[in-house]
Structures are given as structure tokens and as C-alpha cells.
Motif scaffolding. Structure first.
Motif, short mmCIF file in Angstrom:
data_model
loop_
_atom_site.label_atom_id
_atom_site.label_comp_id
_atom_site.label_asym_id
_atom_site.label_seq_id
_atom_site.Cartn_x
_atom_site.Cartn_y
_atom_site.Cartn_z
N MET A 1 50.89 19.28 80.46
CA MET A 1 51.27 20.57 81.04
C MET A 1 51.54 20.37 82.54
O MET A 1 50.71 19.82 83.25
CB MET A 1 50.16 21.61 80.83
CG MET A 1 50.52 22.98 81.35
SD MET A 1 49.19 24.18 81.15
CE MET A 1 49.12 24.34 79.37
N ALA A 2 52.70 20.83 83.00
CA ALA A 2 53.04 20.71 84.40
C ALA A 2 52.08 21.53 85.24
O ALA A 2 51.48 22.51 84.79
CB ALA A 2 54.48 21.17 84.63
N GLU B 1 52.55 23.59 87.78
CA GLU B 1 52.89 25.00 87.96
C GLU B 1 52.56 25.81 86.71
O GLU B 1 52.04 26.92 86.78
CB GLU B 1 54.38 25.14 88.28
CG GLU B 1 54.81 24.48 89.58
CD GLU B 1 55.04 22.99 89.44
OE1 GLU B 1 54.89 22.48 88.30
OE2 GLU B 1 55.37 22.34 90.45
N CYS B 2 52.85 25.23 85.54
CA CYS B 2 52.56 25.91 84.28
C CYS B 2 51.05 26.05 84.08
O CYS B 2 50.57 27.08 83.60
CB CYS B 2 53.18 25.12 83.13
SG CYS B 2 53.09 25.95 81.53
N TYR B 3 50.31 25.02 84.46
CA TYR B 3 48.86 25.05 84.31
C TYR B 3 48.24 26.13 85.21
O TYR B 3 47.35 26.86 84.79
CB TYR B 3 48.29 23.67 84.66
CG TYR B 3 46.79 23.55 84.50
CD1 TYR B 3 46.22 23.49 83.22
CD2 TYR B 3 45.96 23.51 85.61
CE1 TYR B 3 44.85 23.39 83.08
CE2 TYR B 3 44.58 23.40 85.45
CZ TYR B 3 44.04 23.33 84.19
OH TYR B 3 42.67 23.23 84.04
N GLY C 1 49.74 28.81 86.33
CA GLY C 1 50.10 30.10 85.77
C GLY C 1 49.22 30.48 84.59
O GLY C 1 48.81 31.64 84.45
N PHE C 2 48.90 29.49 83.76
CA PHE C 2 48.01 29.76 82.63
C PHE C 2 46.62 30.17 83.11
O PHE C 2 46.04 31.13 82.59
CB PHE C 2 47.90 28.51 81.74
CG PHE C 2 46.88 28.63 80.65
CD1 PHE C 2 47.20 29.26 79.47
CD2 PHE C 2 45.60 28.12 80.81
CE1 PHE C 2 46.26 29.39 78.45
CE2 PHE C 2 44.66 28.24 79.81
CZ PHE C 2 44.98 28.88 78.63
N ARG D 1 44.49 27.69 72.96
CA ARG D 1 45.40 27.52 74.08
C ARG D 1 44.72 26.93 75.32
O ARG D 1 45.41 26.68 76.31
CB ARG D 1 46.01 28.89 74.45
CG ARG D 1 46.86 29.49 73.32
CD ARG D 1 48.14 28.73 73.15
NE ARG D 1 48.91 29.13 72.00
CZ ARG D 1 50.20 29.44 72.03
NH1 ARG D 1 50.83 29.43 73.17
NH2 ARG D 1 50.84 29.73 70.93
N ARG E 1 53.28 32.15 74.29
CA ARG E 1 54.05 31.23 75.13
C ARG E 1 54.06 29.85 74.49
O ARG E 1 53.02 29.23 74.32
CB ARG E 1 53.46 31.12 76.53
CG ARG E 1 53.45 32.38 77.38
CD ARG E 1 54.82 33.00 77.50
NE ARG E 1 55.03 34.00 76.47
CZ ARG E 1 56.22 34.51 76.17
NH1 ARG E 1 57.29 34.08 76.81
NH2 ARG E 1 56.34 35.42 75.24
N GLN F 1 54.97 26.98 75.68
CA GLN F 1 54.56 25.89 76.56
C GLN F 1 53.04 25.74 76.65
O GLN F 1 52.55 24.72 77.15
CB GLN F 1 55.14 26.08 77.97
CG GLN F 1 54.62 27.29 78.73
CD GLN F 1 55.47 28.52 78.50
OE1 GLN F 1 56.09 28.66 77.44
NE2 GLN F 1 55.50 29.41 79.48
N TRP F 2 52.30 26.74 76.18
CA TRP F 2 50.84 26.65 76.21
C TRP F 2 50.25 26.40 74.84
O TRP F 2 49.05 26.57 74.63
CB TRP F 2 50.26 27.95 76.80
CG TRP F 2 50.66 28.17 78.22
CD1 TRP F 2 51.01 27.21 79.14
CD2 TRP F 2 50.80 29.42 78.89
NE1 TRP F 2 51.34 27.79 80.33
CE2 TRP F 2 51.22 29.15 80.22
CE3 TRP F 2 50.59 30.74 78.52
CZ2 TRP F 2 51.44 30.16 81.15
CZ3 TRP F 2 50.81 31.75 79.44
CH2 TRP F 2 51.24 31.45 80.75
#
Length: 286
Positions: free
Chosen positions: A1-2, A4-6, A8-9, A70, A221, A223-224
Motif C-alpha cells: 500500500m502506497a 498516501e493511500c495508507y 488516507g486509510f 481491511r 475501496r 485499493q484497501w
């Protein structure tokens, strides 16, 4: 997980947990401050357990159970362990929901109030029955190692979809229940005059609604989503782990096992012909 994505999660996860926790706290404040407290004597004090157990178990704990797959720091844990945690949280939610229904029926019977006449009661009882059936189906199909993989693959999208539908229905039922309770209880001053209890309970409903929206967003989502395991564990019928098999190896073995005897005989005959031709060619050049 990138990264930025992490991040945001994590922001959405903390927000969801905060709104869920506040929903439980607001429910306790409502019944303790505005509804005279808790008890188990057939009076309104026993009925007050109804919203407490439903918000705590059927909404907050169920929401955590939905997103437990998740959590990125659990991706190194075995899938079986996560299934146990998921099933345990849903079982706790089911027990609290059933206890909440018992409290409501006991109060109605003691006070000679009719049961099952409102839309809230119809939808509420239906969703609890369906939730228990969903829990039993998940236990026998996905947790125990006896169901065939084809059946699991067929039922998995249905299991996920029905779980989200039930969670959303529970939230809608809770909002109907809050409104129904306020309409019956607030007479002087009436609910329509914006009394403090009405405003407070409406705020509780908004907290639950935001919590549900955050849970839906996190779980939908892609991506998660938990990454698939590269080395799945094959289980014996008794539930013990037999061995880890690489996916490519398993596919190759199953492909070879699917070959018919005629195909194998044809391959052997072709190899013999090629060997004879090569031998004849070598003799002619000598």
C-alpha cells in the motif's frame, strides 16, 4: 500500500472508530440522563437496554467486524485467524442484538403493550433473523474446512453483499426506532418543539449515520482490499494444515492429473517415433 493511500486509510479508520465510539457514548448518556437509567425489572429501565445493546453490538461491533479484513497490519496474519476474529465479532453482535430484542419484548409484555405492530419491529426482527442465518452460513461454509472451493467461490460475493445490506438495514432500523421512541415519549414539551432530548437523540442518529457511511466507504475501496495469499494452505478433512503448495505448482499438477490416458499414450507414441527418426538419420550419415 502506497504511503498516501495508507495515510488516507488511517484517517478514515480513526474517524470511523471515533464516530462509532461516540454513538455508543451518546446512547448511554441518552438512557442514563434522559430515560432514567438501566434495569432488568420489566419496566422502561429494562427497555433502555434495547438501544444500548443494539448500538453497541449490532452497529458498532458489526461495523468493526466488516472492516477487520481491511486492516493492513493484519495482512501478515493467517486468513484463518482473521476469519475467527470476524466470526467472533459477529457472534458477539448477534448475542447483544438478541438480548436487546428480549428486553423489548419483556417490557412490552409487562406493560401490556402490543408487540410487532410497527414497521420498526417488523424490519428489526427480520434483520436479526437474517443476521443469525448469515452468521451460521459463514461458520459452516467459510470457517469450517468441509465446504468445496466451488461452493465458497459461489457464495462469497453473496455473503459480502448480504452483510453490507444487513448492516445498512440495521442503521435504518435504529433511526426508525429513535424517532418512534421520541414521538411516544416526548409530550410536554412535544418532539416538534425541539426539546433538548429530541435534539440530542437526533444528533445520536447523525453520528450513527456517519459511522455507517465511513464503514461502507472503507470496505468498498479496492485499493484497501486484503491481498490474496500466494501460498494457500490446504487443509485435511480434520482441519489440520497439511502443507503449503505454490499456486503455479498446484495448477501444473492439477493440469497433468486432468489429462486422459489416451492423451498420455499419444504423447508416448510421438516420442517413440521421434526417437526412431533421429536414430535412422544418424545411421544414414555414418
Amino acid at each position: 500500500m502506497a504511503m498516501e493511500c495508507y495515510i488516507g486509510f488511517l484517517v478514515l479508520l480513526v474517524a470511523a472508530l471515533l464516530f462509532g465510539f461516540l454513538s455508543v457514548v451518546f446512547t448511554l448518556i441518552w438512557v442514563l440522563h434522559y430515560r432514567e437509567g438501566l434495569g432488568w425489572d420489566g419496566t422502561a429501565l429494562e427497555f433502555n437496554w434495547h438501544p444500548v445493546f443494539l448500538v453497541t453490538g449490532f452497529i458498532f461491533i458489526q461495523g468493526i467486524a466488516i472492516i477487520v479484513y481491511r486492516l493492513p497490519w493484519t495482512w501478515k496474519c493467517s486468513k484463518f485467524l482473521m476469519k475467527l476474529i470476524h466470526a467472533s465479532l459477529n457472534a458477539i453482535a448477534a448475542i447483544l442484538a438478541i438480548t436487546a430484542v428480549v428486553a423489548a419484548f419483556d417490557f412490552h409484555n409487562t406493560m401490556k403493550i402490543p408487540n410487532m405492530y410497527s414497521l420498526h419491529s417488523w424490519v428489526g426482527l427480520a434483520v436479526i433473523i437474517l443476521y443469525v442465518l448469515q452468521l451460521l452460513l459463514g461458520f459452516f461454509v467459510f470457517l469450517l474446512p468441509f465446504a468445496p472451493l466451488s461452493l465458497r467461490a459461489f457464495l462469497m460475493p453473496i455473503h459480502v453483499y448480504s452483510g453490507l445490506i444487513l448492516f445498512g438495514t440495521v442503521i435504518a432500523t435504529a433511526l426508525m426506532g429513535f424517532t418512534e421512541k421520541l414521538l411516544f415519549s416526548l409530550n410536554n414539551p412535544p418532539y416538534s418543539s425541539f426539546p433538548p432530548e429530541g435534539v440530542f437523540t437526533n444528533t445520536l442518529g447523525l453520528l450513527i449515520l456517519v459511522f455507517g457511511a465511513l464503514i461502507f466507504w472503507i470496505v468498498t475501496r479496492p485499493q484497501w482490499k486484503r491481498p490474496p495469499e500466494s501460498t494457500p494452505i490446504l487443509f485435511q478433512p480434520n482441519g489440520d494444515a497439511a502443507e503449503k503448495v505454490d499456486v503455479s505448482t498446484a495448477i501444473s499438477v492439477s493440469h497433468n492429473m486432468d489429462k486422459s490416458d489416451s492423451e498420455l499414450n499419444s504423447e508416448a507414441a510421438a516420442r517413440k517415433r521421434n526417437f526412431a527418426l533421429d536414430d535412422a538419420g544418424q545411421r544414414s550419415t555414418m
